[in-house]
Structure formats: structure tokens, C-alpha cells
Design a protein around this motif. Structure first.
Motif, PDB file in Angstrom:
ATOM      1  N   SER A 183      50.571  35.580   5.427  1.00 32.97           N
ATOM      2  CA  SER A 183      51.990  35.261   5.581  1.00 32.97           C
ATOM      3  C   SER A 183      52.659  36.348   6.399  1.00 32.97           C
ATOM      4  N   ASP A 184      53.976  36.265   6.525  1.00 36.82           N
ATOM      5  CA  ASP A 184      54.712  37.231   7.335  1.00 36.82           C
ATOM      6  C   ASP A 184      54.400  38.657   6.895  1.00 36.82           C
ATOM      7  N   GLY A 185      53.999  39.486   7.864  1.00 37.29           N
ATOM      8  CA  GLY A 185      53.761  40.896   7.597  1.00 37.29           C
ATOM      9  C   GLY A 185      52.378  41.244   7.095  1.00 37.29           C
ATOM     10  N   SER A 186      51.507  40.251   6.883  1.00 34.57           N
ATOM     11  CA  SER A 186      50.173  40.532   6.351  1.00 34.57           C
ATOM     12  C   SER A 186      49.347  41.377   7.310  1.00 34.57           C
ATOM     13  N   SER A 187      48.504  42.220   6.719  1.00 37.47           N
ATOM     14  CA  SER A 187      47.460  42.890   7.488  1.00 37.47           C
ATOM     15  C   SER A 187      46.155  42.163   7.185  1.00 37.47           C
ATOM     16  N   VAL A 188      45.453  41.739   8.255  1.00 35.74           N
ATOM     17  CA  VAL A 188      44.308  40.840   8.114  1.00 35.74           C
ATOM     18  C   VAL A 188      43.123  41.401   8.888  1.00 35.74           C
ATOM     19  N   ALA A 246      42.825  53.502   8.441  1.00 34.78           N
ATOM     20  CA  ALA A 246      43.787  54.265   9.237  1.00 34.78           C
ATOM     21  C   ALA A 246      45.012  53.441   9.583  1.00 34.78           C
ATOM     22  N   GLY A 247      44.840  52.137   9.713  1.00 37.13           N
ATOM     23  CA  GLY A 247      45.962  51.274  10.072  1.00 37.13           C
ATOM     24  C   GLY A 247      46.739  50.733   8.899  1.00 37.13           C
ATOM     25  N   THR A 248      46.345  51.113   7.674  1.00 35.06           N
ATOM     26  CA  THR A 248      47.014  50.590   6.473  1.00 35.06           C
ATOM     27  C   THR A 248      47.356  51.717   5.491  1.00 35.06           C
ATOM     28  N   GLU A 249      47.537  52.912   6.001  1.00 33.57           N
ATOM     29  CA  GLU A 249      47.878  54.075   5.176  1.00 33.57           C
ATOM     30  C   GLU A 249      46.859  54.291   4.062  1.00 33.57           C
ATOM     31  N   GLY A 250      45.589  53.995   4.393  1.00 33.95           N
ATOM     32  CA  GLY A 250      44.501  54.265   3.456  1.00 33.95           C
ATOM     33  C   GLY A 250      44.270  53.203   2.395  1.00 33.95           C
ATOM     34  N   ARG A 251      45.009  52.083   2.461  1.00 35.92           N
ATOM     35  CA  ARG A 251      44.893  51.076   1.404  1.00 35.92           C
ATOM     36  C   ARG A 251      43.747  50.101   1.649  1.00 35.92           C
ATOM     37  N   GLY A 252      43.608  49.648   2.880  1.00 38.27           N
ATOM     38  CA  GLY A 252      42.740  48.524   3.205  1.00 38.27           C
ATOM     39  C   GLY A 252      43.577  47.304   3.541  1.00 38.27           C
ATOM     40  N   LEU A 268      30.802  43.870   3.928  1.00 37.61           N
ATOM     41  CA  LEU A 268      31.794  44.549   4.761  1.00 37.61           C
ATOM     42  C   LEU A 268      33.191  44.054   4.424  1.00 37.61           C
ATOM     43  N   ALA A 269      33.343  42.756   4.237  1.00 34.95           N
ATOM     44  CA  ALA A 269      34.657  42.205   3.892  1.00 34.95           C
ATOM     45  C   ALA A 269      35.193  42.839   2.615  1.00 34.95           C
ATOM     46  N   TYR A 270      34.336  42.956   1.618  1.00 38.36           N
ATOM     47  CA  TYR A 270      34.744  43.592   0.369  1.00 38.36           C
ATOM     48  C   TYR A 270      35.198  45.037   0.617  1.00 38.36           C
ATOM     49  N   ASN A 271      34.477  45.751   1.436  1.00 35.76           N
ATOM     50  CA  ASN A 271      34.784  47.163   1.681  1.00 35.76           C
ATOM     51  C   ASN A 271      36.067  47.372   2.476  1.00 35.76           C
ATOM     52  N   LEU A 272      36.529  46.348   3.171  1.00 34.90           N
ATOM     53  CA  LEU A 272      37.754  46.467   3.972  1.00 34.90           C
ATOM     54  C   LEU A 272      39.010  46.092   3.196  1.00 34.90           C
ATOM     55  N   LEU A 273      38.849  45.551   2.014  1.00 34.60           N
ATOM     56  CA  LEU A 273      39.959  44.965   1.269  1.00 34.60           C
ATOM     57  C   LEU A 273      40.653  46.000   0.387  1.00 34.60           C
ATOM     58  N   ARG A 274      41.972  45.933   0.345  1.00 33.26           N
ATOM     59  CA  ARG A 274      42.727  46.814  -0.543  1.00 33.26           C
ATOM     60  C   ARG A 274      42.685  46.292  -1.975  1.00 33.26           C
ATOM     61  N   PRO A 275      42.978  47.126  -2.960  1.00 29.24           N
ATOM     62  CA  PRO A 275      43.156  46.626  -4.329  1.00 29.24           C
ATOM     63  C   PRO A 275      44.254  45.555  -4.373  1.00 29.24           C
ATOM     64  N   ARG A 300      38.683  46.406  -8.369  1.00 27.74           N
ATOM     65  CA  ARG A 300      39.575  46.272  -7.212  1.00 27.74           C
ATOM     66  C   ARG A 300      40.621  45.191  -7.435  1.00 27.74           C
ATOM     67  N   ASN A 301      40.639  44.580  -8.592  1.00 23.58           N
ATOM     68  CA  ASN A 301      41.546  43.441  -8.823  1.00 23.58           C
ATOM     69  C   ASN A 301      41.418  42.428  -7.686  1.00 23.58           C
ATOM     70  N   LEU A 302      40.193  42.116  -7.360  1.00 28.37           N
ATOM     71  CA  LEU A 302      39.871  41.256  -6.240  1.00 28.37           C
ATOM     72  C   LEU A 302      40.182  39.784  -6.532  1.00 28.37           C
ATOM     73  N   THR A 303      40.804  39.113  -5.574  1.00 25.86           N
ATOM     74  CA  THR A 303      40.875  37.660  -5.576  1.00 25.86           C
ATOM     75  C   THR A 303      39.901  37.161  -4.524  1.00 25.86           C
ATOM     76  N   TYR A 304      38.931  36.367  -4.957  1.00 30.97           N
ATOM     77  CA  TYR A 304      37.897  35.871  -4.050  1.00 30.97           C
ATOM     78  C   TYR A 304      37.977  34.361  -3.993  1.00 30.97           C
ATOM     79  N   LYS A 305      38.112  33.837  -2.795  1.00 27.82           N
ATOM     80  CA  LYS A 305      38.156  32.392  -2.594  1.00 27.82           C
ATOM     81  C   LYS A 305      37.094  32.017  -1.564  1.00 27.82           C
ATOM     82  N   SER A 306      36.383  30.949  -1.859  1.00 30.37           N
ATOM     83  CA  SER A 306      35.276  30.564  -0.996  1.00 30.37           C
ATOM     84  C   SER A 306      35.093  29.061  -1.020  1.00 30.37           C
ATOM     85  N   GLY A 307      34.373  28.552  -0.033  1.00 26.66           N
ATOM     86  CA  GLY A 307      33.980  27.163  -0.090  1.00 26.66           C
ATOM     87  C   GLY A 307      34.240  26.374   1.171  1.00 26.66           C
TER      88      GLY A 307
END
Length: 365
Positions: A183-188, A246-252, A268-275, A300-307
Motif C-alpha cells: 500500500s502507500d508508503g510500503s517498502s517492498v 540500509a534502506g529501511t533504518e535496519g528494520r528490513g 532470502l525472502a525471510y531474511n529480508l523481512l522486518r518483524p 519475527r511475528n511473520l505473516t506468511y501467505k502462499s499459493g
């Protein structure tokens, strides 16, 4: 099916009406999809020898079954990669890709087994009582079961190339971004810059993403990602996690879209994701396990969606956007070949030769 055993056959019989809700489509354009490479390399097994492969196509309705309305005859149509009834629990919920009707199948997959092998070798669909699958669309004609609830008429303002993207990879790209709650402002971060990945970049920016990183190792694909507005990262020469942090102030990243379908990409996707972030995966995975554990997800309080994408639903949603021509989705199509060149098309697409990103085939050449 053995590796590399994609062959061109000129003696495949023209499909016929088997059920009153069928139509036969004369195919004007078909495509090679990244998921076609799984059986190509035997990462997915169980495909009957002789199966007509492929699930991306547009064309004209040439023959209709007795229960199909006459207005479909001669209609220019596009089709999702699965058939669906429109009336079951899943279809009513918008999950057309999980239709429970016995004639709901993925195009281009006939399951292996003695009866299925015999049918596939003759280029025929399995008998009604043996629902092992459905012949594919890399052909001049294709049978479409449940036609009225599966096919979508193509508006005059939409080209064949746009229609073929709507039936699978464009819908899948928007489904992936939607599942990620872009959505608006997301980092992807987009892991994989094949056709779906590039369209997922376009989808993310259209939905308001502020920053998009594109991770791949193929220079041509990274160059196109950059031209679309993403920050390209070649994971062979640059550490993707360092760049995203570096582009997300260390969050992911807020959202990671994984469109490859291989375990290293998902890791890799998991490792790039913020909490508290969302990992949206539409790559067709064949692994039996996850590269991250339930503990990792919890911590990481991960939300994972697949399919699988409910393409039939997304096609109708995206028609106005495509028809507006505000975005040129067809720019990802790099090779337009005849079906007679299909074996070559698979080779360059698989090995990423000659700048191949998306290959479409004209069945009449």
C-alpha cells in the motif's frame, strides 16, 4: 517426462467436445510460463508422457457444447490457467483456483498412469470418469471445460498479448502484491526478476509502494527492473540483506514478494523481512520443507501467505487497468516465436539466453 524431452508434434488430434459445457478454442497466442520449467526439469513429477503442455492462451471459440450459450461461438477469449465452475463454495468465495468441481483442472497437466499415459500419447483428454487432468494450450486448439464460468471475453481495447498476461502472470503478480498488503508508503523487496517478478514490481508501484528492491542475478532482468523504477540488486555481487537493511533504518522490508519457487529464494525472502512484516510467496514450490522454522516465524511475528492465484477473479478486476494502457505490461515480452520454434523457446527461456524474459508462441507459425 525426462529432462529436455519437450518435443514438437504435428500429429496431435484436434480436441473434441466431451461434455456439454465444453468449448474448443482456436488458439491465436500461447505462452511459456516459469512453472512449465518444473516438469521440464522433473522438479515436479507425475506428468504423463505425451501431454500437451502449457496453460497460457488466448483465441477464438470455434466449437461449443450443447449447454453453452450461442453468443460464445466466435468470441475472442482469454482464459485463466485453471477451469472453474463459478458456483461452488470456493468459487463463490473468490478462490476460483481451488474450485471443487470434478472438471476443474490446470491446463497442461495429465497425471501419469496406464490410462492417462494412453490418453496423453494420443493427445486426448482423460475420460470423464478418470479426472487425471487436462491437455494444455501450447497447441492450435484446446478444449476448455466449464467454459462459460472459466473464459473471459476480451474487450476490443485489449490485445492478445495483454490478454495472455491477464490469464496468468499479470494476475499472479497483483495477487502476490495484494497478499503482501502492499500500500502507500510500503517498502517492498521482490525476490526474482522473471516475468512475474517484473510485473510484481509494476503492481507494487501501482499500489503505492515507496521503495522497491529487485533481487536477481541476470543483468538483462535487473536492467528492466531498474527501468520500471526498482532498485536492482545482483545477489552475486551485492549482499541483498545489507542493502535492504540500509534502506529501511535496519528494520528490513515491510513486504517481501517471493516469485521464484525455490528454497534459497524463500530463505532470502525471510531474511529480508522486518518483524511484523508480510512474506508473500507465489513461486511454485516443490520442496517438502521450509528453509525457516516455526520458531523463526514466531520470533519475527511473520505473516506468511502462499499459493495459487485465483486468476479468474483477478482478470476481471484488472481489465479496466489494462484497457486504460496507463502501464505497458507487455514490455516484459522479449521473444515472439512460432510454435514450431517452441523447443528453442523453452531452451532460451530456461537458460536465460538472448535476453529472454517472456516467450510467447504463435501456434500457426
Amino acid at each position: 517426462m525426462d529432462i529436455w524431452k519437450i518435443t514438437l508434434q504435428s500429429d496431435v488430434p484436434t480436441p473434441t467436445i466431451l461434455l456439454p459445457t465444453d468449448v474448443i478454442v482456436c488458439v491465436s497466442l500461447c505462452g511459456i510460463c516459469g512453472s512449465d520449467l518444473h516438469p521440464y526439469h522433473e522438479r515436479e513429477q507425475g506428468l504423463a508422457q505425451g501431454t500437451v503442455v502449457g496453460h497460457e492462451f488466448v483465441g477464438t471459440v470455434a466449437v461449443i457444447g450443447s449447454q453453452v450459450s450461442p453468443h460464445w461461438l466466435g468470441a475472442r477469449v482469454m482464459c485463466p490457467f485453471t477451469t472453474s465452475c463459478g458456483g461452488c463454495f470456493y468459487c463463490k468465495a473468490g478462490a476460483t483456483c481451488r474450485c471443487s468441481h470434478p472438471q476443474a483442472h490446470v491446463f497442461g497437466w495429465v497425471g501419469a498412469g496406464p490410462a492417462a499415459e494412453a490418453d496423453a500419447s494420443a493427445g486426448a483428454d482423460p475420460p470423464q470418469a478418470a479426472p487425471q487432468g487436462l491437455q494444455g494450450s501450447q497447441a492450435q486448439y484446446v478444449r476448455v471445460p466449464l467454459a462459460e464460468s472459466s473464459l473471459v471475453k476480451i474487450p476490443d481495447s485489449i490485445t492478445d498479448e495483454e490478454g495472455i498476461l491477464l490469464g496468468d502472470i499479470l494476475s499472479t503478480a497483483f495477487f502476490c502484491a495484494d497478499n503482501g498488503c502492499v500500500s502507500d508508503g510500503s517498502s517492498v523487496a521482490v525476490v526474482g526478476c522473471g516475468p512475474v517478478g517484473l510485473l510484481a514490481i509494476m503492481a507494487s508501484l501501482h499500489l503505492g509502494a515507496e521503495k522497491v528492491w529487485a533481487i536477481d542475478s541476470v543483468p538483462d532482468r535487473l536492467a528492466m527492473a531498474a527501468a520500471l523504477g526498482a532498485r536492482p540488486i545482483n545477489f552475486l555481487t551485492e549482499d541483498a540483506k545489507t542493502a535492504v537493511m540500509a534502506g529501511t533504518e535496519g528494520r528490513g522490508a515491510d513486504v517481501v514478494l517471493e516469485v521464484v519457487g525455490l528454497a534459497p529464494a524463500l530463505e532470502l525472502a525471510y531474511n529480508l523481512l522486518r518483524p511484523m512484516g508480510v512474506l508473500s510467496s507465489v513461486g511454485v514450490h516443490t520442496s517438502q520443507s521450509f528453509p525457516f522454522s516455526p520458531v523463526d516465524g514466531y520470533n519475527r511475528n511473520l505473516t506468511y501467505k502462499s499459493g495459487r492465484c485465483p486468476a479468474r477473479r483477478f482478470m476481471e478486476r484488472l481489465i479496466p487497468l489494462v484497457a486504460s494502457h496507463r502501464l505497458d505490461f507487455t514490455q516484459i515480452i522479449t521473444h515472439r516465436l512460432g510454435l514450431s520454434e517452441g523447443v528453442h523457446g523453452y531452451d532460451i527461456f530456461d537458460r536465460k539466453l538472448d535476453g529472454a524474459i517472456k516467450v510467447v508462441l504463435d501456434p500457426w507459425k
